[in-house]
Structures are given as C-alpha cells and as structure tokens.
Write an enzyme that holds these catalytic residues in place. Structure first.
Site, PDB file in Angstrom:
ATOM      1  N   SER A 188     144.922 -32.369  -2.378  1.00  0.00           N
ATOM      2  CA  SER A 188     146.089 -31.528  -2.045  1.00  0.00           C
ATOM      3  C   SER A 188     145.696 -30.562  -0.937  1.00  0.00           C
ATOM      4  CB  SER A 188     146.500 -30.728  -3.288  1.00  0.00           C
ATOM      5  OG  SER A 188     147.429 -29.725  -2.946  1.00  0.00           O
ATOM      6  N   TYR A 227     144.348 -25.271 -10.229  1.00  0.00           N
ATOM      7  CA  TYR A 227     144.732 -26.449  -9.443  1.00  0.00           C
ATOM      8  C   TYR A 227     143.964 -26.477  -8.118  1.00  0.00           C
ATOM      9  CZ  TYR A 227     147.767 -29.942  -7.240  1.00  0.00           C
ATOM     10  OH  TYR A 227     148.263 -31.070  -6.608  1.00  0.00           O
TER      11      TYR A 227
HETATM   12  N1  LIG Z   1     153.958 -33.696  -5.660  1.00  0.00           N
HETATM   13  C1  LIG Z   1     153.296 -32.841  -4.896  1.00  0.00           C
HETATM   14  O1  LIG Z   1     153.887 -31.909  -4.318  1.00  0.00           O
HETATM   15  C2  LIG Z   1     151.811 -33.002  -4.697  1.00  0.00           C
HETATM   16  C3  LIG Z   1     151.222 -32.277  -3.647  1.00  0.00           C
HETATM   17  C4  LIG Z   1     149.843 -32.398  -3.435  1.00  0.00           C
HETATM   18  C5  LIG Z   1     149.091 -33.231  -4.243  1.00  0.00           C
HETATM   19  N2  LIG Z   1     149.690 -33.924  -5.258  1.00  0.00           N
HETATM   20  C6  LIG Z   1     148.826 -34.768  -6.093  1.00  0.00           C
HETATM   21  O2  LIG Z   1     149.313 -36.089  -6.080  1.00  0.00           O
HETATM   22  C7  LIG Z   1     148.955 -36.738  -7.314  1.00  0.00           C
HETATM   23  C8  LIG Z   1     150.196 -37.387  -7.901  1.00  0.00           C
HETATM   24  O3  LIG Z   1     151.141 -36.369  -8.151  1.00  0.00           O
HETATM   25  P1  LIG Z   1     152.704 -36.620  -8.337  1.00  0.00           P
HETATM   26  O4  LIG Z   1     153.374 -35.490  -7.670  1.00  0.00           O
HETATM   27  O5  LIG Z   1     153.066 -38.011  -8.011  1.00  0.00           O
HETATM   28  O6  LIG Z   1     152.811 -36.348  -9.923  1.00  0.00           O
HETATM   29  P2  LIG Z   1     153.652 -37.013 -11.106  1.00  0.00           P
HETATM   30  O7  LIG Z   1     154.958 -37.533 -10.618  1.00  0.00           O
HETATM   31  O8  LIG Z   1     153.642 -35.979 -12.190  1.00  0.00           O
HETATM   32  O9  LIG Z   1     152.710 -38.231 -11.534  1.00  0.00           O
HETATM   33  C9  LIG Z   1     151.469 -37.995 -12.132  1.00  0.00           C
HETATM   34  C10 LIG Z   1     150.972 -39.281 -12.758  1.00  0.00           C
HETATM   35  O10 LIG Z   1     149.684 -39.037 -13.326  1.00  0.00           O
HETATM   36  C11 LIG Z   1     149.664 -39.489 -14.693  1.00  0.00           C
HETATM   37  N3  LIG Z   1     148.665 -38.702 -15.415  1.00  0.00           N
HETATM   38  C12 LIG Z   1     148.623 -37.358 -15.581  1.00  0.00           C
HETATM   39  N4  LIG Z   1     147.558 -37.009 -16.313  1.00  0.00           N
HETATM   40  C13 LIG Z   1     146.894 -38.159 -16.609  1.00  0.00           C
HETATM   41  C14 LIG Z   1     145.719 -38.449 -17.346  1.00  0.00           C
HETATM   42  N5  LIG Z   1     144.997 -37.485 -17.942  1.00  0.00           N
HETATM   43  N6  LIG Z   1     145.318 -39.733 -17.451  1.00  0.00           N
HETATM   44  C15 LIG Z   1     146.032 -40.740 -16.864  1.00  0.00           C
HETATM   45  N7  LIG Z   1     147.163 -40.510 -16.160  1.00  0.00           N
HETATM   46  C16 LIG Z   1     147.587 -39.241 -16.040  1.00  0.00           C
HETATM   47  C17 LIG Z   1     151.106 -39.294 -15.143  1.00  0.00           C
HETATM   48  O11 LIG Z   1     151.470 -40.079 -16.272  1.00  0.00           O
HETATM   49  P3  LIG Z   1     151.251 -39.531 -17.791  1.00  0.00           P
HETATM   50  O12 LIG Z   1     151.655 -38.102 -17.812  1.00  0.00           O
HETATM   51  O13 LIG Z   1     152.082 -40.421 -18.637  1.00  0.00           O
HETATM   52  O14 LIG Z   1     149.784 -39.702 -18.046  1.00  0.00           O
HETATM   53  C18 LIG Z   1     151.846 -39.780 -13.903  1.00  0.00           C
HETATM   54  O15 LIG Z   1     151.868 -41.187 -13.882  1.00  0.00           O
HETATM   55  C19 LIG Z   1     148.354 -35.654  -8.204  1.00  0.00           C
HETATM   56  O16 LIG Z   1     146.949 -35.745  -8.171  1.00  0.00           O
HETATM   57  C20 LIG Z   1     148.817 -34.368  -7.549  1.00  0.00           C
HETATM   58  O17 LIG Z   1     147.937 -33.303  -7.802  1.00  0.00           O
HETATM   59  C21 LIG Z   1     151.041 -33.831  -5.501  1.00  0.00           C
END
Ligand SMILES: NC(=O)c1ccc[n+]([C@@H]2O[C@H](COP(=O)([O-])OP(=O)(O)OC[C@H]3O[C@@H](n4cnc5c(N)ncnc54)[C@H](OP(=O)(O)O)[C@@H]3O)[C@@H](O)[C@H]2O)c1
Length: 264
Positions: free
Chosen positions: A139, A151
C-alpha cells in the site's frame, strides 16, 4: 501465462478477485485462498463468468496449520506454482493511543506474517517452475504514514520482505515485487468495519479524491493490470521493485492543486 498455476490469497474479493479474473482470461489455473465461504459466494455472484473456473479454497494465511493443509492440496492437485500473489489483507483503525494490542497483533499477523508463512511454505512449488514470480500487495501506506499505525507498519514491513526475498530467491530465478496501491474501491473498509456504512464510505472517497492528481479513486482493475504484468515473463528482469499504482497520490503537493476533476 496459459496453463500456468497461480495462487492468489484473498482472491474472493476486491483486488484479489480482479487478479483472479485477469489470470483466468489469460488461460491460467487460479487457486484463491481466503477464510469465509460467505465472501466466496459473493465473489461468484459478482463475477459469474469465472465462478466455476477459479479454484476457491478456504484457509487463514496467518495460521500455520491451515497453510500446511494448503501445501498438501497444492502438492496433490497442482505440483508446481508459477506465481504467488500475497494479496489477502485486513484493515484496522487507530493511533498508538487508541489501537489495542489485539488489533495491532491481528493486523501484523495477517498483513506481514501471513505472506511470510505462505511464501515459505509454497517455495518448493515455486522453485519447480522456471522463472516464478511473487507479487506482494502492499500500500502507499507502507511508504508514508497513512490509514492507521498498525496497517502502515505492516505494509512497510511487507515492502522490506519484498526486497529481502528478491535477494534471497533470485538465485532460484524467482522474482519478488511489490505493488503499492492508493485508495481503491473494494469491500475492505466496510467488511473490516473501519467505516460504518455506505454513506460514510462514499463521503470518505469524495474527501480523498482531490488528493489524487489524476482526479480518480482507483478500481481493482487498475491494480490487477500491474500485477499480471509483474507475474508475466514481460517483467522477467524486474525483481525487488516497489511499484506504486496510486493515481499519483504519492506525488500530490499542496501547492499544486489537482487540475483534473473527473469523477470515478
Ligand atoms: N482497497 C484499498 O483501498 C487498498 C489500498 C491499498 C492496499 N490495499 C491492499 O490490497 C489487498 C486487497 O485488498 P482489498 O481492498 O481487495 O480488500 P477486500 O475486498 O477486503 O479483500 C480482502 C481479501 O482477503 C481475504 N483475507 C483477509 N484476511 C485473510 C486471511 N487471514 N487469510 C486468508 N484470506 C484473507 C478476504 O477474504 P476473507 O475475509 O473471507 O478471508 C478477501 O478475499 C490488501 O492487502 C490491502 O491491504 C487495498
């Protein structure tokens, strides 16, 4: 990337689901690893065209026992992995004064220790492929303080894991890179209850938008295109890089207001 095997953690939602879909479009086999059946059901409704193509399995990346079962599964069904995307992540709120030790530990366990456990466990399968690629989804909060203390620290640690592993695994022809997104529209804020409801989420996006020189908040596809590039042989001499994919938020400057006001 045709007929190659990729494991995407957190492939049941947001950025991970978009990565899984792009890989399926390219004729790859995709294993998605996440915890809840509920989110797998939601993913299948959101992307019916890939519902039966992605191999959705359940497990927690921060639990060594779960990861051991995944290793057995990958060994028996696939035998070799051409790429791993450490995408699963959680969001927690708080400053040093307000965050509990439990939330701090939970954030580091999933966002930092999880990728360490999973990468180490899957290494034998990555070594079997010629020129495997690991992409860690970090991130911009890992590069400058943002979102919350736990985070930001977890993602800064993940960036160092990327650099360190690039050095460690280069001799096996395994590349390791990081993609660091800015704010992207996904389920992460609402699912992790760091924002109370849809209205508050919309207001947060609107408030953030002027900080993005390109005038837009990101979409999962903006991130997955960079990830598939780094997974592919097109990126075969790129390792140890930290790639911001952020609509320019890292170069935002108070003195130069954004000129573009497109909505996303
Ligand atoms: N969206 C943003 O603005 C943003 C910005 C910068 C970086 N990111 C990064 O991008 C990545 C994806 O984020 P996203 O926004 O797509 O989030 P999201 O829609 O909440 O998806 C997160 C995914 O991770 C899974 N997950 C969470 N904890 C887990 C665990 N302990 N073991 C296995 N699976 C797990 C969730 O499924 P379950 O809960 O069912 O396990 C879900 O499939 C993350 O690393 C996040 O930090 C996101």
């Amino acid at each position: 990337m045709e007929n190659k095997n990729y494991l995407v953690s957190g492939g049941s939602s947001g950025i991970g689901l978009s990565i899984a879909a792009r890989l399926i479009e390219r004729g790859s086999q995709v294993i998605s690893l996440s915890r809840s059946e509920e989110k797998i059901g939601r993913a299948k409704q959101e992307r019916p065209e890939i519902a039966d193509k992605v191999d959705f399995i359940t497990g927690d990346i921060s639990k060594p026992g779960d990861v051991e079962k995944i290793v057995t599964y990958v060994e028996e069904k696939y035998g070799v992995l051409h790429g791993l995307v450490n995408n699963a992540g959680v969001l927690t709120k708080g400053t040093i004064e307000t965050i509990s030790l439990e939330d701090w530990q939970f954030t580091l366990d999933v966002n930092l220790t999880g990728p360490y456990i999973l990468t180490k466990a899957l290494l034998p399968f990555l070594r079997k492929a010629e020129g495997a690629s690991v992409v860690n989804i970090s991130s911009v909060a890992g590069l400058k303080p943002g979102t919350s203390v736990a985070y930001s620290v977890s993602k800064a640690g993940l960036d160092m894991l990327t650099r360190f592993l690039a050095g460690d695994l280069g001799p096996y022809d395994i590349r390791v890179n990081s993609v660091n997104p800015g704010l992207v529209r996904t389920h992460i804020h609402l699912d992790n209850r760091v924002i109370e409801d849809r209205e508050a989420y919309k207001a947060m996006l609107e408030k953030a938008r002027p900080r993005y020189p390109l005038g837009k908040i990101g979409m999962p596809e903006d991130i997955s295109s960079a990830v598939t590039f780094l997974l592919s042989d097109e990126a075969k001499w790129i390792t140890g890089s930290i790639l911001t994919v952020d609509g320019g938020v890292m170069v935002e400057n108070d003195l130069i207001p954004p000129k573009n006001t497109h909505k996303s």
